[in-house]
Motif scaffolding. Structure first.
Motif, PDB file in Angstrom:
ATOM      1  N   ALA A 168      21.551  42.384   7.869  1.00  0.00           N
ATOM      2  CA  ALA A 168      20.405  43.297   7.789  1.00  0.00           C
ATOM      3  C   ALA A 168      19.627  43.287   9.099  1.00  0.00           C
ATOM      4  CB  ALA A 168      19.501  42.903   6.622  1.00  0.00           C
ATOM      5  N   ARG A 169      19.449  42.090   9.645  1.00  0.00           N
ATOM      6  CA  ARG A 169      18.709  41.986  10.900  1.00  0.00           C
ATOM      7  C   ARG A 169      19.460  42.696  12.041  1.00  0.00           C
ATOM      8  NH1 ARG A 169      16.323  36.420  13.267  1.00  0.00           N
ATOM      9  NH2 ARG A 169      14.335  37.378  12.890  1.00  0.00           N
ATOM     10  N   GLU A 170      20.770  42.448  12.084  1.00  0.00           N
ATOM     11  CA  GLU A 170      21.595  43.053  13.140  1.00  0.00           C
ATOM     12  C   GLU A 170      21.555  44.585  13.039  1.00  0.00           C
ATOM     13  OE1 GLU A 170      23.665  41.419  15.383  1.00  0.00           O
ATOM     14  OE2 GLU A 170      24.883  43.108  16.092  1.00  0.00           O
ATOM     15  N   ALA A 171      21.731  45.103  11.837  1.00  0.00           N
ATOM     16  CA  ALA A 171      21.736  46.558  11.660  1.00  0.00           C
ATOM     17  C   ALA A 171      20.362  47.136  11.983  1.00  0.00           C
ATOM     18  CB  ALA A 171      22.154  46.917  10.237  1.00  0.00           C
ATOM     19  N   ALA A 172      19.307  46.445  11.541  1.00  0.00           N
ATOM     20  CA  ALA A 172      17.952  46.934  11.802  1.00  0.00           C
ATOM     21  C   ALA A 172      17.695  46.995  13.309  1.00  0.00           C
ATOM     22  CB  ALA A 172      16.927  46.036  11.111  1.00  0.00           C
ATOM     23  N   GLN A 173      18.131  45.971  14.020  1.00  0.00           N
ATOM     24  CA  GLN A 173      17.932  45.963  15.470  1.00  0.00           C
ATOM     25  C   GLN A 173      18.660  47.134  16.129  1.00  0.00           C
ATOM     26  OE1 GLN A 173      19.023  41.968  16.546  1.00  0.00           O
ATOM     27  NE2 GLN A 173      16.949  41.189  16.242  1.00  0.00           N
ATOM     28  N   ARG A 174      19.898  47.384  15.658  1.00  0.00           N
ATOM     29  CA  ARG A 174      20.651  48.501  16.225  1.00  0.00           C
ATOM     30  C   ARG A 174      19.978  49.836  15.963  1.00  0.00           C
ATOM     31  NH1 ARG A 174      26.096  47.688  17.599  1.00  0.00           N
ATOM     32  NH2 ARG A 174      26.480  45.456  17.750  1.00  0.00           N
ATOM     33  N   LEU A 175      19.242  49.903  14.852  1.00  0.00           N
ATOM     34  CA  LEU A 175      18.553  51.148  14.499  1.00  0.00           C
ATOM     35  C   LEU A 175      17.147  51.202  15.092  1.00  0.00           C
ATOM     36  CD1 LEU A 175      19.705  51.251  10.773  1.00  0.00           C
ATOM     37  CD2 LEU A 175      20.318  52.930  12.529  1.00  0.00           C
ATOM     38  N   GLY A 176      16.757  50.150  15.795  1.00  0.00           N
ATOM     39  CA  GLY A 176      15.430  50.121  16.413  1.00  0.00           C
ATOM     40  C   GLY A 176      14.305  49.858  15.426  1.00  0.00           C
ATOM     41  N   LEU A 177      14.613  49.161  14.329  1.00  0.00           N
ATOM     42  CA  LEU A 177      13.591  48.853  13.319  1.00  0.00           C
ATOM     43  C   LEU A 177      13.176  47.399  13.452  1.00  0.00           C
ATOM     44  CD1 LEU A 177      15.383  50.460  10.228  1.00  0.00           C
ATOM     45  CD2 LEU A 177      14.030  51.589  11.998  1.00  0.00           C
ATOM     46  N   ASP A 178      11.864  47.144  13.443  1.00  0.00           N
ATOM     47  CA  ASP A 178      11.455  45.740  13.589  1.00  0.00           C
ATOM     48  C   ASP A 178      10.492  45.285  12.493  1.00  0.00           C
ATOM     49  OD1 ASP A 178       9.102  46.877  14.324  1.00  0.00           O
ATOM     50  OD2 ASP A 178       9.091  46.105  16.371  1.00  0.00           O
ATOM     51  N   ALA A 179      10.495  45.964  11.346  1.00  0.00           N
ATOM     52  CA  ALA A 179       9.718  45.474  10.200  1.00  0.00           C
ATOM     53  C   ALA A 179      10.593  44.515   9.393  1.00  0.00           C
ATOM     54  CB  ALA A 179       9.234  46.647   9.360  1.00  0.00           C
TER      55      ALA A 179
END
Lengths: 384, 389
Positions: free
Chosen positions: B126-137
């Motif tokens: 989840a963290r990896e995918a969020a980072q790739r999508l530019g999400l930091d919440a």
């Protein structure tokens, strides 16, 4: 007006105590559960210390004999049964719609690792069907629901170090929204070589960057954590349900929050309720993360609120860490004490770390969990 | 529980599955009655008992060495965020709630071999995918096996209702890997021929993979930024059979409990439901019991509710399944078109509902109920409704 969620039972399996009384007494007197790593040879990693629960046997806590339980599930069953016994709740009670939620970071690694080894050795066609069902992240929650007839709200969280406290939040939410009168909720993390190796590779484990192996939350010269294991489970009910059956309420869940960072979660949980009289931090000895969390605590509760972190005594237990800290806070609220941090100099300016022999009588405590393995933080305020 | 203040709406969707990449590929395939199940290509099929699967295409643009699970999430997430037209801080502050059976098992297998790949555990994915999508919440991972997708969307809805999040990228994913496939084959629940929900000849499911993600937000937040709601997420429920890890309970009571809990959460009576998107795995017990469960919830009206089984086309995409099916529900609410259950030519006498066989059907649907069930005996149901005005 939504119903309050209260805790009526608590069970603990920790490196420094089996059962919440033994655990509380160990924390009060500063007895460490850390020792030589015994379950595998980690000399190639240059690590010798761990918080393992040695000679653990779940048998006394099982209602029916089990042919096989992953260590993760076994630890969970022990802690869960202790919580159920203390609560006095009568389970199984299939028709009542009570539920279960569990948090774990790595899940049932023992079974998954054995399954992978068999596939690698014999080929996929000879994969053992017996092991695979024990290797799911949600195996433990499924087994607990069967053991206790928990047919209601069902949750399994895997968000790293926050997973266990998220499971508690799920349960509190289920009670508050009237989805279930009672929930079994907690976190578990078994010590396993693969998880340990991953933790070392991620740079979480002391000594990262030199020095001696140790776990010193907020301490000077801290250089990483020591990996432990354990489980803590709770029976969480609506206050009305607990009163109706004459159960003893151990504490009330007064506020909950989730957020991306330590700074946000401390601020968010304090927006929901009165300032707590003590803080049980997630700090595990990380050079960076402890500094960030220390700053967050100081910003949220100021420099006079006592702060403790129990991981110096039991190590980083990931998915179990939040529930174990919650169990420690319960012990403190009940026994009128705060467990000390491991002795040593506090490296975070303006943080009131709890020293040995602190004799307060806190009425409320904030418990935080987060850190490794995901991007989530959770916090709970318990009130007596 | 559902009032104007805590209404949660869908403003973006993203999908990748065996019918292709993108919601358009998913929806056009479903309404055409196209089966996406085909030969297993990702693995050396000769090494495995079952050699066909609902395999999703690997999206363009991801580097080699990135686990397919992360690739699926990145593709579906980018599509959902794009459709919701989120950018800047609103995008960056989007909370993530993903549901999965196995995380990135390909990476976990490398961990077992002594490597330390990125995103080896589900929480790290989840963290990896969020980072790739530019999400930091915050990033949360839920694992309710094959009921994960609905459960993640439901928990995302809870976070919004309780004020913990303004908007959430929620849904499910899973990817086929050597160990996942060996394990699923070892459970002996897969058909060697076809996935035929509710059919007399049905003899098992066929697993697949992919990701389905919904961007959900409070109606107030959507209105404030001028976003157009696609549908309303009205409620959800989870339950456990509390019976057996791999065998269903005798009467489908767990599925009944999840459906009733979801309707209670949505503050809707059973009479409000116009359509049921069934779990319909194609295993002999599931489809019979789910039929019984639908009858228990809806009574005599059950026979008049169109029920479809989309796994006949999608395969059983594990953690992604109910999220992909939730997307299909949203499209049904919007388009007034119910995709069919294909491969259903000889109905089981025990399965006697209206399963929309073989061809898509026009029907005005205001409220759809989406069912899922999973290993361990867990169930999750989501209630979706048309956005009125």
């Amino acid at each position: 007006m939504t119903p309050d969620a209260v805790i009526t039972g608590c069970g603990v399996a920790a490196p420094n105590g089996l059962g919440r009384e033994a655990f509380g007494a160990a924390l009060r007197s500063g007895r460490s559960g850390l020792g030589d790593l015994v379950s595998f040879d980690a000399s190639d990693l240059g690590r010798e210390r761990a918080g393992e629960i040695t000679s653990f046997d779940a048998t006394p806590w099982l209602r029916a004999p089990k042919n096989y339980l992953d260590r993760n599930s076994a630890l969970a069953f022990a802690a869960a049964e202790m919580a159920v016994r203390e609560s006095g709740i009568v389970w199984p009670c299939l028709d009542r719609g009570h539920g279960v939620s569990v948090g774990t970071m790595a899940g049932n690694m023992e079974s998954l690792s054995a399954f992978c080894a068999r596939v690698a050795e014999k080929g996929p066609k000879l994969a053992p069907p017996f092991l695979f069902p024990h290797a799911y992240y949600n195996t433990t929650a499924g087994l607990l629901s069967i053991e206790y007839g928990l047919s209601g709200p069902h949750g399994q969280f895997c968000s790293g170090g926050a997973a266990g406290l998220e499971a508690v939040l799920f349960a509190a939410e289920a009670v508050r929204r009237g989805r279930a009168e009672a929930m079994l909720a907690g976190g578990v993390e078994a010590f396993h070589e693969k998880t340990f190796r991953l933790a070392v590779a991620r740079g979480w484990v002391s000594p990262s960057g030199g020095g001696a192996e140790s776990c010193r939350p907020f301490g000077a010269g801290r250089n990483g954590t020591i990996v432990g294991e354990g489980a803590a489970f709770f029976v969480i009910e609506s206050e009305a349900a607990a009163r109706a059956r004459g159960a003893r309420v151990l504490a009330r869940i007064a506020a909950t929050a989730t957020a991306a960072t330590a700074g946000e979660v401390y601020a968010a949980v304090l927006r929901q309720g009165d300032a707590p009289e003590a803080v049980f931090a997630a700090a595990a000895g990380s050079r960076e993360a402890d500094a960030v969390e220390g700053e967050a605590i100081r910003a949220a509760v100021g420099a006079t609120t006592p702060v403790t972190a129990i991981k110096g005594w039991i190590g980083e237990t990931f998915g179990a860490s939040g529930p174990l800290a919650l169990a420690a806070a319960l012990a403190g609220l009940e026994g009128g004490f705060l467990p000390p941090c491991v002795p040593g100099e506090c490296a975070i300016e303006g943080l009131q770390l709890v020293k040995d022999g602190w004799s307060g009588n806190p009425n409320s405590a904030l418990v935080a969990a987060g850190g490794p393995g995901s991007g989530t933080w959770c916090a709970v305020i318990l009130r007596r | 529980m559902s009032n104007a203040n805590d209404r949660v709406v869908v403003t973006g969707m993203g999908a990748i599955c065996c019918l292709g990449q993108g919601v358009e590929a998913l929806w056009s395939g479903l309404v055409a009655g196209r089966c996406g199940i085909g030969p297993l290509r990702r693995l050396d099929a000769d090494r495995h008992r079952i050699r066909h699967a609902g395999e999703a295409p690997l999206p363009d643009g991801a580097g080699s060495g990135v686990d397919p699970a992360v690739q699926f999430l990145s593709a579906a997430g980018a599509e959902a965020l794009g459709q919701a037209a989120l950018d800047g801080d609103a995008r960056r502050r989007t909370v993530v709630v993903f549901g999965t059976n196995f995380g990135a098992m390909g990476a976990t297998e490398r961990l077992m071999r002594g490597e330390a790949p990125a995103a080896a555990l589900a929480g790290e994915v989840a963290r990896e995918a969020a980072q790739r999508l530019g999400l930091d919440a915050a990033q949360t991972t839920i694992s309710l096996s094959c009921a994960s997708g609905n459960a993640a969307i439901g928990w995302g809805m809870d976070l919004i209702r309780s004020g913990r999040a303004e908007r959430v990228l929620a849904g499910g994913y899973d990817a086929i890997s050597e160990v996942v496939w060996a394990g699923l084959c070892s459970l002996r629940a897969m058909s060697a021929t076809a996935l035929r929900p509710f059919d007399r000849r049905r003899d098992g499911t066929i697993f697949g993979e992919g990701a389905g993600l919904l961007l959900i937000e409070s109606a107030a937040a959507a209105r404030a930024r001028g976003a157009r709601p696609l549908a309303v997420v009205r409620g959800y429920g989870t339950s456990s059979n509390a019976f057996h890890m791999t065998h269903p309970d005798a009467h489908g009571e767990g599925m009944v409990a999840a459906m009733r809990a979801a309707l209670r959460d949505a503050a809707l009576p059973p009479e409000a439901v116009d359509h049921v998107n069934a779990h319909a795995t194609g295993t002999p017990p599931n489809d019979r019991l789910e039929t019984a469960a639908i009858k228990a919830v809806f009574g005599a009206r059950a026979a008049r509710i169109p029920v479809n089984g989309l796994k006949s086309m999608l395969g059983h995409a594990m953690g992604a399944a109910s999220a992909l099916e939730a997307i299909a529900c949203v499209m049904t609410l919007r388009e007034g078109l119910i995709p069919p259950t294909i491969a259903l030519t000889d109905p089981d006498p025990d399965c006697d509902l209206d399963y929309v066989p073989l061809r898509a059907r026009r029907a005005a649907v205001r409220v759809a109920l989406n069912n899922a069930a999973g290993f361990g005996g867990c169930n999750s149901t989501l209630v979706l409704a048309r956005e009125e005005g």
